[in-house]
Motif scaffolding. Structure first.
Motif, short mmCIF file in Angstrom:
data_model
loop_
_atom_site.label_atom_id
_atom_site.label_comp_id
_atom_site.label_asym_id
_atom_site.label_seq_id
_atom_site.Cartn_x
_atom_site.Cartn_y
_atom_site.Cartn_z
N ILE A 196 -42.00 -27.93 29.53
CA ILE A 196 -42.10 -26.50 29.22
C ILE A 196 -43.56 -26.12 29.05
N GLU A 197 -43.86 -24.87 29.39
CA GLU A 197 -45.23 -24.37 29.27
C GLU A 197 -45.55 -24.01 27.82
N SER A 198 -44.62 -23.34 27.16
CA SER A 198 -44.79 -22.93 25.77
C SER A 198 -43.41 -22.55 25.23
N LEU A 199 -43.31 -22.39 23.92
CA LEU A 199 -42.03 -21.99 23.33
C LEU A 199 -41.64 -20.59 23.81
N ASP A 200 -42.61 -19.70 23.87
CA ASP A 200 -42.31 -18.33 24.31
C ASP A 200 -41.80 -18.31 25.75
N HIS A 201 -42.47 -19.05 26.62
CA HIS A 201 -42.05 -19.08 28.02
C HIS A 201 -40.69 -19.73 28.17
N ALA A 202 -40.47 -20.86 27.49
CA ALA A 202 -39.18 -21.55 27.58
C ALA A 202 -38.05 -20.70 27.02
N HIS A 203 -38.34 -19.95 25.96
CA HIS A 203 -37.33 -19.07 25.37
C HIS A 203 -36.80 -18.09 26.41
N GLY A 204 -37.69 -17.44 27.13
CA GLY A 204 -37.24 -16.48 28.14
C GLY A 204 -36.56 -17.14 29.32
N GLU A 205 -37.11 -18.27 29.78
CA GLU A 205 -36.53 -18.95 30.94
C GLU A 205 -35.14 -19.51 30.64
N PHE A 206 -34.96 -20.11 29.49
CA PHE A 206 -33.67 -20.71 29.16
C PHE A 206 -32.60 -19.66 28.91
N LEU A 207 -32.99 -18.51 28.34
CA LEU A 207 -32.00 -17.45 28.13
C LEU A 207 -31.42 -16.96 29.46
N ARG A 208 -32.19 -17.05 30.52
CA ARG A 208 -31.70 -16.60 31.83
C ARG A 208 -30.54 -17.47 32.31
N LEU A 209 -30.41 -18.68 31.78
CA LEU A 209 -29.34 -19.57 32.21
C LEU A 209 -28.03 -19.31 31.46
N GLY A 210 -28.09 -18.43 30.45
CA GLY A 210 -26.87 -18.05 29.75
C GLY A 210 -26.13 -19.24 29.16
N GLY A 211 -24.83 -19.30 29.44
CA GLY A 211 -24.00 -20.35 28.88
C GLY A 211 -24.08 -21.67 29.60
N ASP A 212 -24.96 -21.78 30.62
CA ASP A 212 -25.07 -23.03 31.37
C ASP A 212 -26.09 -23.98 30.78
N ILE A 213 -26.65 -23.62 29.60
CA ILE A 213 -27.63 -24.49 28.96
C ILE A 213 -27.44 -24.47 27.46
N GLU A 214 -27.68 -25.62 26.82
CA GLU A 214 -27.77 -25.71 25.37
C GLU A 214 -29.06 -26.45 25.04
N VAL A 215 -29.92 -25.82 24.25
CA VAL A 215 -31.18 -26.43 23.86
C VAL A 215 -30.94 -27.29 22.62
N MET A 216 -31.30 -28.57 22.70
CA MET A 216 -31.12 -29.49 21.60
C MET A 216 -32.40 -29.64 20.76
N ALA A 217 -33.53 -29.63 21.45
CA ALA A 217 -34.83 -29.79 20.77
C ALA A 217 -35.91 -29.21 21.70
N PRO A 218 -37.02 -28.75 21.11
CA PRO A 218 -37.39 -28.79 19.68
C PRO A 218 -36.57 -27.81 18.84
N ALA A 219 -36.50 -28.08 17.57
CA ALA A 219 -35.66 -27.29 16.67
C ALA A 219 -36.10 -25.83 16.64
N GLU A 220 -37.40 -25.58 16.69
CA GLU A 220 -37.90 -24.20 16.63
C GLU A 220 -37.40 -23.41 17.83
N LEU A 221 -37.38 -24.02 19.00
CA LEU A 221 -36.91 -23.32 20.20
C LEU A 221 -35.41 -23.08 20.10
N ARG A 222 -34.67 -24.07 19.63
CA ARG A 222 -33.22 -23.92 19.47
C ARG A 222 -32.91 -22.78 18.50
N ASP A 223 -33.64 -22.72 17.38
CA ASP A 223 -33.41 -21.68 16.38
C ASP A 223 -33.74 -20.30 16.94
#
Length: 309
Positions: A267-294
């Protein structure tokens, strides 16, 4: 094979003037004896060439003789027209020159190759810029290109993303690169070789006198190194995620089976990963890092409240 070599030999003499048999042999990667036979064959075919004896001797065409033969195969002619980008040439101030060059090339081609070249322009269009966003405004591109070509230093007033946002710097332009529809200037300066976005140049002043390129500098090699360094700095962290088969497909990952696949992704950064992973909707679950999951969990809760009822 020999016919192609004869054409190449003829074009070498036409473009370079007098050449010795040894020089021709090195260019054609054949023996000197083969060059002698090829020259005899051209002379026998009516090509007006002759040889001069002595230390400064060699073969050359009769003054004023030029062939309209380009030596291009069908594939080469197609590639020549396919590689010529009208938009790019126009941005560099070479639009009319490109059109004139293509016209002359087309006129010099045999009828069959002329038809091939015409089909390329009818059936293929190269549009370099990306889909989203307007094309960058580059009012100083032609001046930058002239400085690159003439090896003249320039003083740039440049806008950058970090403070101070506007800087003025004297640089020596080494080359221009077009990447994904955006122009970049590679130039030497007080801090070494740097890369500048041409659309961020506010003002440009040309300087007197020419400069020399550093020994060993290669534009393509520099750019490849620049990209490699950029990618290394781009993904400085990683996240542990679980993906459905559809999530794997969207991320270009090979699934472990029909169920969930657990992998680590850069991942590039928490902010970038936050936006990119949300685009995957229910097809992804973030396990770590905890801050990104929260952060993703909080965003999902906010959306759920907003869309209730």
């Amino acid at each position: 094979m020999r016919a192609s070599r004869l054409v190449t030999l003829l074009l070498l003499l036409q473009n370079r003037g007098r050449m010795t048999a040894r020089q021709l042999a090195e260019e054609l990667e054949v023996s000197v004896r083969t060059v002698y036979r090829d020259v005899e064959a051209l002379a026998g075919a009516g090509i007006p060439l002759y040889g001069d004896a002595g230390h400064a001797g060699g073969y050359r065409l009769v003054d004023g003789y030029r062939t309209r033969l380009t030596g291009l195969t069908a594939d080469e002619a197609q590639a020549a027209f396919l590689a010529a980008l009208p938009g790019t040439a126009a941005e560099l101030g070479l639009g009319e020159a490109l059109a004139a060059a293509q016209l002359k090339l087309r006129a010099a081609l045999p009828a069959e190759l002329r038809e091939h070249a015409g089909r390329i322009q009818e059936r293929f269009l190269l549009d370099a810029p990306g889909w989203y966003g307007d094309a960058d405004r580059t009012p100083h591109l032609a001046a930058v290109a002239a400085a690159v070509w003439e090896r003249r230093a320039v003083v740039l007033r440049y806008r950058r993303w970090r403070a101070p946002e506007e800087i003025e710097r004297r640089v020596e332009p080494y080359g221009l690169v077009l990447k994904a529809g955006r122009w970049y200037l590679v130039a030497g300066g007080p801090s070494g070789i740097r890369t500048y976005r041409v659309d961020q140049i506010i003002e440009l002043r040309s300087q007197d006198g020419a400069f020399g390129i550093p020994d060993g500098f290669d534009l393509a090699a520099y750019w490849n190194g620049y990209l490699a360094d950029f990618r290394a700095r781009l993904h400085t962290g990683e996240a542990l995620v679980r993906l459905t088969p559809e999530g794997c497909r969207r991320l270009g990952v090979t699934p472990a089976g029909d169920g969930w696949t657990e992998i680590r992704v850069p991942i590039e950064s928490l902010d970038h990963a936050h936006g990119e992973f949300l685009r995957l909707g229910g097809d992804i679950e973030v396990m770590a890092p905890a801050e990104l999951r929260d952060r993703i969990a909080e965003t999902v809760r906010t959306l759920a409240v907003r869309y209730q009822g």
